[in-house]
Motif scaffolding. Sequence first.
Motif, short mmCIF file in Angstrom:
data_model
loop_
_atom_site.label_atom_id
_atom_site.label_comp_id
_atom_site.label_asym_id
_atom_site.label_seq_id
_atom_site.Cartn_x
_atom_site.Cartn_y
_atom_site.Cartn_z
N CYS A 147 30.90 37.26 34.28
CA CYS A 147 29.49 37.09 34.64
C CYS A 147 28.74 38.29 34.08
O CYS A 147 28.73 39.36 34.68
CB CYS A 147 29.32 37.00 36.15
SG CYS A 147 27.60 36.71 36.65
N SER A 193 34.79 37.98 40.71
CA SER A 193 33.90 37.91 39.56
C SER A 193 34.03 39.20 38.77
O SER A 193 34.09 40.29 39.35
CB SER A 193 32.44 37.73 40.00
OG SER A 193 31.57 37.71 38.88
N SER A 202 32.30 28.67 38.65
CA SER A 202 33.57 29.31 38.95
C SER A 202 33.74 29.53 40.45
O SER A 202 34.79 29.18 41.03
CB SER A 202 33.67 30.65 38.23
OG SER A 202 34.86 31.33 38.57
N VAL A 253 25.22 38.38 43.05
CA VAL A 253 26.67 38.25 43.19
C VAL A 253 27.16 39.07 44.38
O VAL A 253 27.97 38.61 45.18
CB VAL A 253 27.36 38.68 41.89
CG1 VAL A 253 28.88 38.63 42.03
CG2 VAL A 253 26.90 37.81 40.72
N THR A 269 38.65 35.94 38.30
CA THR A 269 37.48 36.81 38.11
C THR A 269 36.78 36.44 36.81
O THR A 269 36.80 37.20 35.83
CB THR A 269 37.92 38.29 38.07
OG1 THR A 269 38.95 38.45 37.07
CG2 THR A 269 38.46 38.75 39.41
N VAL A 272 32.27 35.41 47.74
CA VAL A 272 32.97 36.29 46.81
C VAL A 272 33.76 37.35 47.56
O VAL A 272 33.22 38.11 48.36
CB VAL A 272 31.98 36.94 45.84
CG1 VAL A 272 32.68 37.94 44.92
CG2 VAL A 272 31.26 35.88 45.01
N TYR A 296 28.91 31.43 36.55
CA TYR A 296 29.28 32.07 37.81
C TYR A 296 29.29 31.06 38.95
O TYR A 296 30.26 30.98 39.72
CB TYR A 296 28.28 33.20 38.11
CG TYR A 296 28.32 33.67 39.54
CD1 TYR A 296 29.36 34.49 39.98
CD2 TYR A 296 27.35 33.27 40.45
CE1 TYR A 296 29.43 34.90 41.31
CE2 TYR A 296 27.40 33.68 41.77
CZ TYR A 296 28.44 34.50 42.19
OH TYR A 296 28.50 34.90 43.51
#
Length: 284
Positions: free
Chosen positions: A41, A93, A72, A108, A38, A114, A69
């Motif tokens: 961000c 995240s 990752s 996001v 995580t 995600v 972000y």
Amino acid sequence: MILIDCHTHTQFSVDSEADINACVERAAELGLDAYAITDHCECDAWYPAEHYSAEESEFHEKTDYKADYEASVAAVTALKEKYAGRLNLICGSELGQILFNRDAAQVVCSDKRVDFIIGSAHRIHGEKDFYFIDYTKLDMDGIYDLFGRYFKEVYELSRTGMFDVIGHITYCLRYMKQRHGICPDISRFDDIIAETFRTLAHSGKGIEINTSGLRQGFGATFPDLKYLKMYRELGGEILTIGSDAHTVEDIGANVSDGAELAKEAGFRYLAYFKERKPNFKKIF
């Protein structure tokens, strides 16, 4: 006992140099039932530096979290395929300061790669990150004013729903106690904390037990047992555990203690997220 670590950082977080490949290998070696990366961000620093005014830049230690972000999430997505069948790897995240830039948060939230989003308040309007505040310059009235604004922002964060769990509630306590031994009584904020918990329970969102305080000199989790019990009594069901590791060595640190604490608070299940949906597993 189920062992999960749903809050960790790698080289793609500004405050970590942990090699992501070494992190994933370590989690696999530990046999964690679920492991989430995580990386930070921060929505208030989503764009490159030139986007922000001098006044806004005063509060940013770094900008262009969008690039971090993307790096990752791309790396974790590739590693999920590599470790399929060996490790339950979760692409997450830690989304900071959602209230400052909801458009960034929505990017996001809309990303199908995600699995899991932690909503965190690392700083509040008009202040730097709690990590950078010099608490020796504040009297107790100033500290309680700061805390009042923090818990109000956490409550407003809970109403956005742009996350799966709220991270390290009571984060505001971390550094003043560790560095200066200042221990304010936050019970005066119990009403708004309770309202935050009611909002989360009603909306199907959760909180985490952040175990970092157990190894960093704070002496308790974020939040502690009192507030875990309050959350449970107010209908809270979704609970994750995270070490908040920023090094390979800290992955999984004290997560078993977190599981014991969850049981003491009245929880029978812990959660981890896949495709933004909670998976519940019995603690024991």
